[in-house]
Design a protein around this motif. Structure first.
Motif: not given
Length: 300
Positions: A85-92, A104-115
């Protein structure tokens, strides 16, 4: 062929290999190499289970964007049936820094929509046909828990570095029949595992990275399982999801818990020997051959 529905968790990742993590100061750092690949916990489980011959359907929220297209292409090549389903915030998207010791250090640069909005009824129609559900801790997945409970299918869940108290994880912990976690934030894991079994879990597994895993079964049996030797470590990303998938595959085959856990270590060993979330040559035949190499016999 066994059928598993994997719910939640896909990203497009940039992986950067370093000799060591940089100190917290302004500087220029030279990498040992980099690549891009599909990532996140649901994709890792889906790819490993498919490699093992399981009929996998995977649901994820993805953007209608270039990273999302790359995720979809990678999963299609692997034979995973993807529902998205489409996430309006874009792909994580993540940037993962890996050092030579496997850190490992994981840096989130694009976040998924929570709701996000998603087609919940489409997923619920699949529940009755599945042999197991792999439920991931993406926030939207908690909305499926009541329907999953009504369906009565075995729920497998990995709560990762849960500390035993975080309210975010509560719905997932309570829903799971088979529960996996890490000891990273739960060093006093045995009492927690005993409480979870007393609450009705059929299996609780706590992983310890290089120190293997501790499992407690519903009949009160403790099982300590070391990692499988003989695998060259290239990239530790996805090792936990590979281990989870190997144990689930062993359960689908009707193996005993000690054997299923050892199968999990083989799948994890193959994972870290590759640059991908699942080894490109992963198969049930390859896992059996590696099991014979490590243990000197076929699985009992």
């Amino acid at each position: 062929m066994a059928k598993v529905l994997v719910l939640g968790g896909a990203a497009w990742n940039t992986m950067i290999r370093l000799d060591r993590f940089p100190e917290p100061r302004s500087q220029t750092v030279f990498s040992r190499g980099s690549h891009e690949a599909v990532g996140a916990t649901g994709a890792g489980k889906a790819l490993n289970l498919r490699g093992l011959g399981v009929d996998v359907t995977f649901h994820a929220m993805l953007g209608d964007d270039v990273p999302g297209a790359r995720v979809r292409e990678a999963l299609a090549r692997a034979g995973v049936t993807l529902l998205w389903d489409p996430d309006p915030a874009g792909t994580e998207r993540h940037v993962n820094l890996m050092d030579a010791d496997g850190g490992r250090i994981s840096i989130y640069v694009a976040y998924a929509t929570q709701e996000p909005r998603f087609d919940q009824a489409r997923l619920e129609r699949l529940f009755p046909s599945q042999d197991a559900i792999a439920l991931n801790i993406n926030n939207y997945c908690r909305r499926l828990v009541p329907a999953l409970r009504r369906a009565g299918k075995p729920i497998w869940c990995d709560v990762h570095d849960w500390n035993g108290r975080d309210a975010y994880h509560r719905d997932f912990v309570e829903a799971a029949d088979y529960l996996f976690m890490s000891s990273d934030a739960l060093p006093d894991h045995r009492p927690w595992m005993e409480r979870l079994i007393a609450a009705g879990k059929r299996l609780v597994v706590c992983t310890h990275g290089r120190d293997g895993s501790t499992a407690l079964t519903s009949d009160g049996t403790w099982i300590e399982t070391p990692i499988a030797p003989g695998f060259e470590r290239r990239d530790t990303n996805g090792a936990g999801d590979a281990f989870f998938s190997g144990v689930l595959h062993g359960w689908l085959l009707g193996r005993s818990w000690p054997v299923a856990l050892r199968l999990g270590t083989i799948v994890a060993g193959l994972c870290i020997a590759s640059d991908e979330l699942a080894h490109p040559e992963l198969s049930a035949v390859r896992v059996l051959a590696e099991y014979r190499r490590v243990h000197g016999a076929d699985p009992g």
